[in-house]
Scaffold this motif. Structure first.
Motif, PDB file in Angstrom:
ATOM      1  N   SER A   2      -3.737   5.748   2.687  1.00 47.35           N
ATOM      2  CA  SER A   2      -3.064   6.589   1.170  1.00 47.35           C
ATOM      3  C   SER A   2      -1.320   7.327   1.591  1.00 47.35           C
ATOM      4  N   GLN A   3      -1.254   8.080   2.389  1.00 48.98           N
ATOM      5  CA  GLN A   3       0.480   8.456   2.393  1.00 48.98           C
ATOM      6  C   GLN A   3       1.630   7.996   2.496  1.00 48.98           C
ATOM      7  N   GLU A   4       2.170   8.331   1.558  1.00 48.13           N
ATOM      8  CA  GLU A   4       3.232   7.263   0.518  1.00 48.13           C
ATOM      9  C   GLU A   4       4.336   6.684   2.184  1.00 48.13           C
ATOM     10  N   SER A   5       4.861   7.825   3.024  1.00 45.16           N
ATOM     11  CA  SER A   5       5.721   7.138   3.574  1.00 45.16           C
ATOM     12  C   SER A   5       5.029   5.279   4.749  1.00 45.16           C
ATOM     13  N   PHE A   6       4.005   5.200   4.286  1.00 43.89           N
ATOM     14  CA  PHE A   6       3.499   3.973   5.162  1.00 43.89           C
ATOM     15  C   PHE A   6       3.987   3.252   4.262  1.00 43.89           C
ATOM     16  N   LYS A   7       3.940   3.280   2.571  1.00 46.56           N
ATOM     17  CA  LYS A   7       3.726   2.452   2.075  1.00 46.56           C
ATOM     18  C   LYS A   7       4.341   0.914   1.740  1.00 46.56           C
ATOM     19  N   SER A   8       5.662   1.059   2.215  1.00 51.17           N
ATOM     20  CA  SER A   8       6.451   0.112   2.720  1.00 51.17           C
ATOM     21  C   SER A   8       5.812  -1.116   3.306  1.00 51.17           C
ATOM     22  N   ASP A   9       5.961  -1.031   4.809  1.00 51.96           N
ATOM     23  CA  ASP A   9       5.269  -1.649   6.031  1.00 51.96           C
ATOM     24  C   ASP A   9       4.098  -1.994   5.510  1.00 51.96           C
ATOM     25  N   LEU A  10       3.246  -1.194   5.099  1.00 45.79           N
ATOM     26  CA  LEU A  10       2.079  -1.107   4.791  1.00 45.79           C
ATOM     27  C   LEU A  10       1.920  -2.743   4.079  1.00 45.79           C
ATOM     28  N   SER A  11       2.270  -2.466   2.396  1.00 49.16           N
ATOM     29  CA  SER A  11       2.637  -3.759   2.103  1.00 49.16           C
ATOM     30  C   SER A  11       2.440  -5.360   2.498  1.00 49.16           C
ATOM     31  N   MET A  12       3.859  -5.419   3.530  1.00 45.51           N
ATOM     32  CA  MET A  12       3.525  -6.866   4.542  1.00 45.51           C
ATOM     33  C   MET A  12       2.551  -6.609   5.229  1.00 45.51           C
ATOM     34  N   TRP A  13       2.029  -6.138   5.949  1.00 46.69           N
ATOM     35  CA  TRP A  13       0.359  -5.994   6.484  1.00 46.69           C
ATOM     36  C   TRP A  13      -0.748  -6.580   5.552  1.00 46.69           C
ATOM     37  N   ILE A  14      -0.777  -5.988   4.759  1.00 49.50           N
ATOM     38  CA  ILE A  14      -1.765  -6.150   3.666  1.00 49.50           C
ATOM     39  C   ILE A  14      -1.486  -7.275   3.193  1.00 49.50           C
ATOM     40  N   ALA A  15      -0.436  -7.734   2.742  1.00 54.64           N
ATOM     41  CA  ALA A  15      -0.292  -9.131   1.960  1.00 54.64           C
ATOM     42  C   ALA A  15      -0.838 -10.278   3.162  1.00 54.64           C
ATOM     43  N   LYS A  16      -0.338  -9.754   4.304  1.00 53.98           N
ATOM     44  CA  LYS A  16      -0.572 -10.818   6.015  1.00 53.98           C
ATOM     45  C   LYS A  16      -2.097 -11.380   5.512  1.00 53.98           C
ATOM     46  N   CYS A  17      -2.555  -9.980   5.187  1.00 56.25           N
ATOM     47  CA  CYS A  17      -4.328  -9.848   6.094  1.00 56.25           C
ATOM     48  C   CYS A  17      -4.570 -11.106   4.228  1.00 56.25           C
ATOM     49  N   TYR A  18      -4.696 -10.927   3.460  1.00 60.51           N
ATOM     50  CA  TYR A  18      -4.852 -11.065   2.644  1.00 60.51           C
ATOM     51  C   TYR A  18      -4.655 -12.734   2.550  1.00 60.51           C
ATOM     52  N   ILE A  19      -3.365 -13.158   2.995  1.00 66.61           N
ATOM     53  CA  ILE A  19      -3.858 -14.408   3.612  1.00 66.61           C
ATOM     54  C   ILE A  19      -4.386 -15.111   4.600  1.00 66.61           C
ATOM     55  N   MET A  20      -4.302 -14.552   5.541  1.00 67.10           N
ATOM     56  CA  MET A  20      -5.410 -14.840   5.989  1.00 67.10           C
ATOM     57  C   MET A  20      -6.803 -14.823   6.069  1.00 67.10           C
ATOM     58  N   THR A  21      -7.055 -14.340   4.943  1.00 72.69           N
ATOM     59  CA  THR A  21      -8.966 -13.926   4.826  1.00 72.69           C
ATOM     60  C   THR A  21      -8.448 -14.917   3.658  1.00 72.69           C
ATOM     61  N   ASN A  22      -7.820 -15.946   3.106  1.00 75.13           N
ATOM     62  CA  ASN A  22      -7.940 -16.697   2.515  1.00 75.13           C
ATOM     63  C   ASN A  22      -7.864 -16.843   0.986  1.00 75.13           C
ATOM     64  N   ASN A  23      -7.170 -15.470   0.458  1.00 77.05           N
ATOM     65  CA  ASN A  23      -6.465 -14.242  -0.767  1.00 77.05           C
ATOM     66  C   ASN A  23      -5.695 -14.243  -1.208  1.00 77.05           C
ATOM     67  N   PRO A  24      -4.840 -15.335  -1.432  1.00 76.12           N
ATOM     68  CA  PRO A  24      -3.232 -15.431  -1.387  1.00 76.12           C
ATOM     69  C   PRO A  24      -2.850 -15.132  -2.450  1.00 76.12           C
ATOM     70  N   GLU A  25      -4.043 -15.243  -3.593  1.00 75.53           N
ATOM     71  CA  GLU A  25      -4.004 -14.831  -5.148  1.00 75.53           C
ATOM     72  C   GLU A  25      -3.264 -12.990  -5.070  1.00 75.53           C
ATOM     73  N   SER A  26      -4.145 -12.396  -4.204  1.00 73.48           N
ATOM     74  CA  SER A  26      -3.997 -11.120  -4.007  1.00 73.48           C
ATOM     75  C   SER A  26      -2.551 -10.646  -3.516  1.00 73.48           C
ATOM     76  N   ALA A  27      -1.991 -11.622  -2.600  1.00 75.49           N
ATOM     77  CA  ALA A  27      -1.008 -11.329  -1.833  1.00 75.49           C
ATOM     78  C   ALA A  27      -0.105 -11.473  -3.055  1.00 75.49           C
ATOM     79  N   TRP A  28       0.309 -12.095  -3.888  1.00 73.35           N
ATOM     80  CA  TRP A  28       0.828 -12.244  -5.248  1.00 73.35           C
ATOM     81  C   TRP A  28       0.780 -11.758  -5.625  1.00 73.35           C
ATOM     82  N   ASP A  29      -0.185 -10.867  -6.030  1.00 71.17           N
ATOM     83  CA  ASP A  29      -0.078 -10.007  -6.825  1.00 71.17           C
ATOM     84  C   ASP A  29      -0.059  -8.964  -6.397  1.00 71.17           C
ATOM     85  N   LEU A  30       0.463  -8.536  -5.188  1.00 75.78           N
ATOM     86  CA  LEU A  30       1.148  -7.347  -4.900  1.00 75.78           C
ATOM     87  C   LEU A  30       2.283  -7.702  -5.301  1.00 75.78           C
ATOM     88  N   TYR A  31       3.190  -8.990  -4.548  1.00 76.68           N
ATOM     89  CA  TYR A  31       4.179  -9.423  -5.010  1.00 76.68           C
ATOM     90  C   TYR A  31       4.857  -9.113  -6.841  1.00 76.68           C
TER      91      TYR A  31
END
Length: 336
Positions: free
Chosen positions: A199-228
């Motif tokens: 939840s810490q704000e200082s992680f948000k920038s880098d966090l979004s990239m890793w979360i998007a990568k995890c979404y894609i690699m777990t066959n959930n690219p739609e959530s990665a697109w929503d993140l964008y």
């Protein structure tokens, strides 16, 4: 004064900042805390860096730890260049200084792709992680894990982090290190579960990239697109588009659809032949996926809406090739 100040420092090391601040408040009046350099310094440290820029610079030549703590303040803000400039001539002489310099070099190395900087970071972490006096302490274990991560020995890093999970597992710093190690090791599902709890704000920038990568690699690219779509930072939008375009293209099948959307969005930002080729290639890949799925016995999946969007993408492109492909897809879709 010395005894009470040491007591507060021990409280900070063993407990936390707010409790140490209370020790100072109980032991010293406001006048002394505002006039004594050591107490001013420790008040900043115990408060997590509050008023660091107002207090610490003037204390650098008076209190040796002031420079180190100012560098830590910069690192926490993500201002790595400022921290690096401050520590440029600094010779590490303690576990804390090795950790600070290791963090600076590792951050610079990862940002610039400099293997030399990454190796310098590793060496500082190894000094602490392999020290007989520090290897079984919390900082020592974290340094060992950091070194292993930089060496891309992710499973070994996870094993080390597991040894301190019971103590640090609820902190966002630990969750970040643990979640990234899990994802980097290929365990994207568990990595995502951990990273999503930060939840810490200082992680948000880098966090979004890793979360998007995890979404894609777990066959959930739609959530990665929503993140964008929900990102307001132009630089981060570009990074997310590049990630979705490249990673979804590699995985293929239905993910070609999101790769095509991402390459098309990138093309609108920059007129690039590689983005054009990516958009066309991903569109063709998704069309082939739809043909294959449709050829299977008992096929019931409806691709009409996504194919219509692919046709729109192809028709928007300034290419006779893309328009021919769009016509072929439209004809197949209408006959299906």
């Amino acid at each position: 004064m010395i005894v009470n100040n040491l007591k507060a420092c021990n409280t900070f090391m063993l407990c936390n900042g707010p409790t140490a601040l209370q020790e100072l408040d109980d032991s010293f009046n406001d006048k002394l805390k505002n006039e004594n350099d050591l107490l001013r310094h420790n008040t900043v440290v115990f408060s997590g860096g509050e008023k660091a820029l107002q207090v610490l610079p003037s204390l650098i030549d008076k209190i040796p730890e002031a420079k180190l703590n100012l560098a830590i303040y910069y690192i926490r803000l993500g201002e790595i260049d400022e921290a690096a400039e401050l520590m440029e001539e600094f010779e590490a002489n303690s576990p804390e200084s090795h950790i600070v310099l290791g963090t600076i070099h590792a951050e610079i190395g990862q940002m610039t792709g400099s293997e030399e900087e990454i190796q310098r970071g590793q060496k500082h972490f190894d000094v602490v992680g392999n020290s007989p006096n520090e290897c079984d302490t919390i900082p020592g274990r974290l340094c060992m894990a950091s070194s292993l991560f930089l060496k891309e020995k992710y499973n070994d890093a996870i094993e080390v982090l597991d040894s301190v999970k019971r103590i640090l597992g609820s902190t966002d710093d630990f969750k970040w290190n643990y979640g990234v190690c899990l994802a980097a090791s290929g365990n994207y599902e568990d990595g995502l579960d951990v990273l999503m709890t930060i939840s810490q704000e200082s992680f948000k920038s880098d966090l979004s990239m890793w979360i998007a990568k995890c979404y894609i690699m777990t066959n959930n690219p739609e959530s990665a697109w929503d993140l964008y779509l929900n990102t307001n930072d132009p630089d981060k939008e570009l990074d997310l588009l590049m990630l979705i375009a490249e990673e979804s293209y590699k995985l293929g099948r239905f993910q070609f659809f999101y790769a095509a959307k991402a390459f098309n969005a990138l093309l609108k930002l920059e007129d690039s032949a590689s983005f054009m080729d990516g958009a066309i290639g991903a569109s063709v890949g998704y069309f082939r996926h739809c043909i294959y799925v449709n050829s299977q016995r008992n096929a019931s999946e409806d691709h009409s809406e996504t194919l219509a969007e692919i046709v729109d993408i192809l028709e928007e492109l300034d290419s006779s090739k893309s328009k021919r492909i769009a016509s072929i897809i439209s004809s197949w879709k209408d006959k299906k």
